[in-house]
Design a protein around this motif. Structure first.
Motif, mmCIF file in Angstrom:
data_model
loop_
_atom_site.group_PDB
_atom_site.id
_atom_site.type_symbol
_atom_site.label_atom_id
_atom_site.label_comp_id
_atom_site.label_asym_id
_atom_site.label_seq_id
_atom_site.Cartn_x
_atom_site.Cartn_y
_atom_site.Cartn_z
ATOM 1 N N ARG A 303 13.329 -66.082 80.185
ATOM 2 C CA ARG A 303 13.674 -66.475 78.870
ATOM 3 C C ARG A 303 14.384 -67.516 79.026
ATOM 4 N NH1 ARG A 303 16.303 -61.455 81.767
ATOM 5 N NH2 ARG A 303 18.287 -62.603 82.109
ATOM 6 N N LEU A 335 16.679 -59.370 68.483
ATOM 7 C CA LEU A 335 16.329 -58.834 69.890
ATOM 8 C C LEU A 335 17.694 -58.566 70.641
ATOM 9 C CD1 LEU A 335 14.668 -60.901 71.947
ATOM 10 C CD2 LEU A 335 15.971 -62.394 71.865
ATOM 11 N N THR A 366 7.112 -58.024 78.325
ATOM 12 C CA THR A 366 7.932 -59.333 78.381
ATOM 13 C C THR A 366 6.384 -59.638 78.504
ATOM 14 O OG1 THR A 366 9.772 -58.368 79.134
ATOM 15 C CG2 THR A 366 9.284 -61.122 78.432
ATOM 16 N N CYS A 369 4.688 -59.656 74.731
ATOM 17 C CA CYS A 369 5.081 -60.051 73.391
ATOM 18 C C CYS A 369 5.279 -61.579 73.885
ATOM 19 C CB CYS A 369 6.766 -59.547 73.939
ATOM 20 S SG CYS A 369 7.079 -57.195 73.838
ATOM 21 N N PHE A 370 5.326 -62.274 74.713
ATOM 22 C CA PHE A 370 5.382 -63.892 74.718
ATOM 23 C C PHE A 370 3.866 -63.896 74.218
ATOM 24 C CE2 PHE A 370 8.311 -63.979 78.021
ATOM 25 C CZ PHE A 370 9.623 -65.029 77.476
ATOM 26 N N LEU A 392 10.268 -57.307 71.980
ATOM 27 C CA LEU A 392 10.437 -58.356 72.990
ATOM 28 C C LEU A 392 12.242 -58.542 73.140
ATOM 29 C CD1 LEU A 392 9.977 -60.983 74.508
ATOM 30 C CD2 LEU A 392 11.085 -61.983 73.413
ATOM 31 N N SER A 395 11.512 -54.478 75.506
ATOM 32 C CA SER A 395 11.195 -55.366 77.150
ATOM 33 C C SER A 395 11.907 -55.709 78.295
ATOM 34 C CB SER A 395 9.928 -56.168 76.693
ATOM 35 O OG SER A 395 8.955 -55.489 75.949
ATOM 36 N N CYS A 539 6.395 -63.878 83.732
ATOM 37 C CA CYS A 539 6.562 -63.038 83.657
ATOM 38 C C CYS A 539 5.750 -61.302 84.888
ATOM 39 C CB CYS A 539 6.428 -61.857 82.292
ATOM 40 S SG CYS A 539 7.923 -62.741 80.874
#
Length: 562
Positions: A303, A335, A366, A369-370, A392, A395, A539
């Motif tokens: 991140r 976020l 996560t 979400c990416f 995100l 997460s 992740c």
């Protein structure tokens, strides 16, 4: 021992632990907020000190204004955590508030311009990082001392989540304050820092029992030198070298990187033999600590550079938005909302059920979400983007709070300062490494398509082939920084002579707000895809490490273990 236990009992019963939570949370918010508030304010800072960000050598100043704070805190946190164990955590924490506040004040009175003005800001950003390191190195240990084991997940969850969200709150504050006056992004920390300093000196009590030992000077020097050399190599690695889009193959970068790694190897050998080591390697034998810290490192790698990519996407690529720092910061608020919602809840439930199910699920979510971010079109509809950011944030919150609580719970009381510092060092170092990795991947992605795309776009609007080809070979890092700062560099790149030979309509198109973002959308998309793929892999590995941490473990007490 009995006196310490009696003091601890009294302070917990009269609400002292909530004073500790509120004060340390304020400190962590300030320390993390200043890691990001300058990111969004960079266009105004560069204009304020009259520095051209597109001149090749000036990328150094941009990077060090942003990363210098993180680098300094990464280098010092373990040492200051160790010193907190030796001389008193509250004492060092209070010193941190003073240094941080004084440096913030000095940053507001930069009277210099150009490169001298930039160096002034970098120096005091480093000093500010020293103060931040004092605060971050000891805050988690002070908090752990004040709360009973069955409430630490909630307390550390709130503290950690506010810290993580501070990175994103800083974007909004920077967007609001910088257009008024760039100095306000530093001045805002001064009254808050003064309040926190006085409050800490009056209210905080030393609940730990300092254990005096020798200072591991050899370990401190080799560790600091190794981290600094590696992080300096990153700042040079993302700059062009001899026609290459990045400088990772340059002798300078290879020398710095090699020297840094050798210094860390020397540090490892010193710590294995030191009587009172700075870095307590035996803590890594604690399963919950070692796998929790490794998960922290990988999550931060995933991140850390994301913040920059999202700002570039919002501020320099999305032509449907008006390109202002404030709007970019506001668009990222979902976020923060997600982090603040999920973090304290997951910290509370991890006190009952352990960190593993929450932290592991958080990392898997996560990664998902990416994937969703990668599938969004570049010119997305905002509600789609906001929905992905909200998920995100939730997460990240699901992972961060339980993971930090599990790491701190696993540490013996006498090692909470150094152990918390080790964990924070891995997190901060990973953020700097992540920026280097993300920028390098983005630059490589841009470099493969940018020269052809830029030259063709310019030629289609009347620029001669020779001039278009010359401009097309602009280093990708300059184009990336232009997108990051949210402005069109065509006027600077083409020059007055080339623009004077164009029609009025062509000149207006090339120097307008829409041409440059539309031109680099496809190259940016290539780089973003590669960077997100890297984050997804990090992740997934973090999820595996989190799953290997075992069941509920507190120092001296195994509640459930597999």
């Amino acid at each position: 021992m009995l006196a310490a236990a009696r003091t601890s009992s009294v302070t917990r019963s009269d609400g002292y632990k909530w004073i500790v939570l509120s004060n340390t949370t304020l400190a962590v918010l300030l320390a993390t907020l200043d890691g990001s508030i300058t990111i969004i304010a960079m266009p105004d800072i560069f204009r304020g000190i009259h520095l051209n960000a597109l001149q090749p050598g000036n990328s150094f100043y941009l990077l060090w204004m942003i990363l210098g704070y993180l680098i300094m805190s990464s280098v010092l946190i373990v040492s200051l955590g160790r010193l907190g164990d030796m001389f008193g955590r509250v004492r060092l924490y209070n010193i941190g508030f003073v240094i941080y506040t004084a440096a913030s004040l000095m940053l507001t009175i930069d009277w210099l311009t150009g490169q001298a003005g930039a160096m002034y800001l970098i120096v005091f950003r480093l000093v500010q990082g020293v103060g931040g390191a004092f605060l971050l190195a000891n805050s988690a240990a002070i908090l752990t001392d004040a709360f009973p084991a069955n409430q630490r997940g909630t307390a550390l969850g709130i503290n950690n989540i506010v810290g993580v969200s501070g990175m994103f709150v800083g974007l909004v504050l920077g967007g609001i304050l910088a257009p008024i006056d760039w100095r306000l992004v530093f001045l805002i920390s001064v009254p808050v820092g003064l309040f926190g300093t006085v409050w800490a000196y009056l209210k905080l009590q030393e609940l730990s029992t300092p254990v005096r030992s020798r200072v591991d000077w050899a370990g401190n020097v080799t560790f600091a030198l190794g981290l600094i050399l590696i992080m300096v190599s990153i700042t040079y690695g993302i700059r062009p070298w001899h026609g290459d889009s990045t400088g990772w193959a340059s002798p300078r970068v290879l020398t710095l990187l090699g020297a840094g790694l050798l210094s860390l190897v020397a540090f490892w050998q010193i710590e294995r033999r030191a009587e009172d080591p700075m870095f307590k390697l035996d803590l890594l034998r604690i399963r919950a600590f070692s796998f929790g810290t490794l998960s922290t490192f990988l999550a931060s790698i995933a991140r850390g550079g994301l913040l920059f990519m999202l700002i570039i996407w919002l501020q320099g690529i999305c032509v449907s938005f008006t390109h202002t720092p404030l709007r970019a910061g506001i668009y990222m608020l979902p976020l923060t909302v997600g982090i603040l919602f999920a973090g304290p809840l997951s910290g509370y439930f991890s006190d009952r059920y352990g960190a593993r199910p929450f932290a592991t699920t958080g990392m898997l979510a996560t990664a998902a979400c990416f994937v969703l971010l990668d599938r969004l079109p570049t010119d997305f509809v905002y509600w789609q983007f906001a929905g992905v950011l909200l998920l995100l944030g939730m997460s990240m919150g699901l992972f961060a709070a339980p993971n930090r609580a599990a790491v701190m719970n696993s540490l013996p009381p006498a090692s909470r300062g150094v152990g918390g510092g080790m964990n924070q060092t891995f997190q901060n170092s990973a953020q700097v490494l992540s920026v280097g990795v993300f920028f390098s991947l983005m630059i490589i992605g841009l470099g493969s398509a940018l020269p052809h795309t830029l030259a063709n776009g310019l030629h289609a609007h009347g620029v001669s082939l020779a001039a278009a080809a010359r401009i097309g070979h602009t280093p990708p890092v300059s184009v990336l920084f232009a997108a990051f700062l949210g402005f069109n560099p065509i006027q600077h790149l083409a020059g007055a002579h080339v623009l004077a030979g164009l029609s009025a309509s062509a000149r207006a198109t090339l120097t307008g707000r829409a041409f440059f973002p539309a031109l680099i959308t496809a190259p940016f998309r290539n780089g973003l895809h590669t960077a997100l793929l890297f984050a997804i892999v990090a992740c997934l590995i973090a999820a595996v490490c989190s799953g290997l941490r075992g069941g509920i473990y507190r120092d001296g007490e195994v509640t459930s273990e597999d």
